[in-house]
Design an enzyme around this catalytic site. Sequence first.
Site: not given
Length: 663
Positions: A399, A469
Amino acid sequence: MTARPAIALAEQPDAKLDGVTLLRTMLSVRAGDLREEKLLRQGRGWIHIPGQGHEPLALLAAFLEPGDLLFPYYRDRALFQARGVTPLEMARDYLATASSSTGGRMMPVHGSYRRLGIYPPATPTASQLLPATGAAWALARNGDRGVVLATVGDASVRQGEFFEALAFAVEMALPVVFVVEDNGYGISTPTRHQLPMRLGVFAPEYAEKIDGGDVDKLAARGSAAIARARSGRGPSLLWVELDRMTSHTNSDDHRVYRSAEDIAAMRARDPVERYASRLVAEGALAAPTLAALRAEVEREVDDAFALAEAEPAPDPSTAATDLRGPSSREGTALAFALAERENTIAAAFHRTLAEALDRMPDALVFGEDVEDPKGGVFGFTRGLSSRHPGRVRNAPLAEATIVGAGIGLAAAGLRPIVELQFIDFAAPALNQLANQLATLRWRSRGEWTAPLVLYAPHGAYLPAGGAWHSQSNEGWWTHIPGLRVACPSTPGDAAAILWTALHEQDPTLILIPKHLMRLRQPIVHAARGFASARTVRRGSDVTLVAWGNGVEIAQAAAEALADRVSVEIVDPVSLVPFDAEAVAASVARTGRLVVIDEDARTGCFGQTIVAELVGREERFAHFLSAPRLVARSDGHVPFHPDLEYAVLPDVARVTAAIEEAMR
C-alpha cells in the site's frame, strides 16, 4: 537465460567537469553551512542541519537537465545549490523568513524550488523515494527523456519504503537514480553493521561502493547512471561513502560517541580542502586565485545572510494557509448521465472511472488486481484495462507503494486514481498519506500539489468480514490536515463526488460503504461538491446526521418513529471539509441532534461533529437537549455476525437515542 539484474550498475562514461566551478560551489556550500552554525551559536537561528562532508555530491547536478527532477533529503544542501538555489535563498530558508521558499514553515534544507525541479524534502526518512518512483513513471509515460535523482541517508535504507522503491523501480524499469549517502552514522548509531549493502542483501556488483571523496570516480559513475536512466535502461543505485564531519544536528554532540582521533582523521580528509589542493597541485588553479575565490565566496554568503536577516518574519496569520486550494462547493457537473442499470454505488463508480479514462488523457488507475480479467476485487475497474491498455495497472501488494507512487505521478502533472482494496489495509501507507501527500501543498506554499484520488471500500455490516475487513476509521483520515475525505451513500453522490475530486487540485480519499455498495437505489443526478451536505429527509423534531452505511440505519430509525417523531436526516457526504452550516441550520429548526458513526467511539468523527455544533454560543443556544452520539463500542469488529452486530450502531440504538433526545 540470464535473470535481469536487480539493480543495474552504471557503465563508465566519457564525462568531464569544470573543476573550478565545482570547487566554487563546494566552497559556497561550506561557507553557508559554517555561517548557519555561527548564527545558531549567537542565538540567531533555531536549528542547524549540517552537510559538511557531503559537498562532492554537488557534481551530480552537472549531469541533470532542466526537465529532470531531484528528490533530495535534508543533508543535500550541496545538491540544492548546484542545481541553482542561490546563497540568498538558502539563507532565507535557514532564517525562515517570510520570503523563504516555504514561508517559514519548514526547517532549513527542506526548501521547495519547482522552477529547478526540486521536490521539497519531508523529514521522515526515505519517505521521498516512493514519490520519486511515481514521478519517474510519469516522465517515462510522457515519453520525456527526464530523469529523477533521489537521495537518501545510509541509516534510512533500513526503512521498508527504501526496498519498496527499489523493487518498484526495477519492476517498471524507471528512469530513477538512487543515491545512498553513506556517512556511517544514524545520529549516534554506527550503520556499518546495519546496511543491507554490507549485510549481503544486494550482490556486490549491484551495490559497489564509491568513495565520495574521489571526484573522478563519483563523476564517472554518476553521469553513467543518469545516462542509463535517460536512455530508458532503468534504475541504478549509487552507494557513496562520505564523512559526516559534524554532529547530526546542533542538538547532537558527536564527541560523545566518536573518538578525538576519529574526528581528527575525518577532518584531515575534508573533501573540500582535498579537492582544492588537487586543483592547485594540477595547475588548474593558482594558490592566489584560490585565496581570492574563497574570499569572494565568503563575501557573497555574508551578504546573502545580511540581506536575509533584514527581511521580515512570516505573518502568523499564514501558518495554516495553503492546506488545500479552492474547492468547488457546488461540484463539477457530470459530463455524462448514469444509465438506469448503474443504480448501485459500485456501478456508478465504475462508470465514472470509465468516463475519466475516456475523457482525461492524464488519468490512470493503479491498485491491486485492478487489471482484467479480475478488474478489482469489487469490480470497480472491470473491463477498463482492456479498454485502456497501460493506463490501468496492477500494483504490488504494497500500500505504501500504491500511495507513494501515486503522489509522484500527481506531483509530476498526471491524474492518478489509486485503489486500496480495503481501507483496513491503509496503515502501511499512512506515512505517505500523512507526511508526504497531505503536507505537499502546505510545505511548498502551493508550489507543488498532488491531486491524487484514493478510493477504498470501508465499513462493516457485511457478515464475516472480521477485524480487518470491517473498519471505517474516519477518525484517522479526517485528522490529517490537507486531505479531503468523502463517503457517499448513493450512486448519484458516488459518481458526483468522484468526478468533482478528479477536477480538484488536492488529494481526496473516497470511502465506499461496503454494505450499500450493491444496493439498488434511485438515481438522482446532481453535482456534488465538498462541504455540501444532502438533506435525505425533512423533519422538525430531531436532526439525525449519518453518512455511508449509517444512512440506511438512519432511514430505518426515522421510519420506525414516524408516527411519533419527525426526524430530519442530513448526510454530509463530504467529511472534510464538513458542511457544519447545513447541520447547524437543521439543529436551529429541530433543537436536537443525534449522530451515527460506525467508527470506534473514542476519537471518532462523530465526536468532532458534536463538538463543532456545541462549541459556539450561537449554535449551542438552539439545543433543547444534549446531543447524542451512536457509535461502535471501543473495540474491534469480531468475525461472527452476531458479535459483529453487537458492537455496531443499529436501528434499536438509534431510535433509543432519538427518544432520549426528545425527553
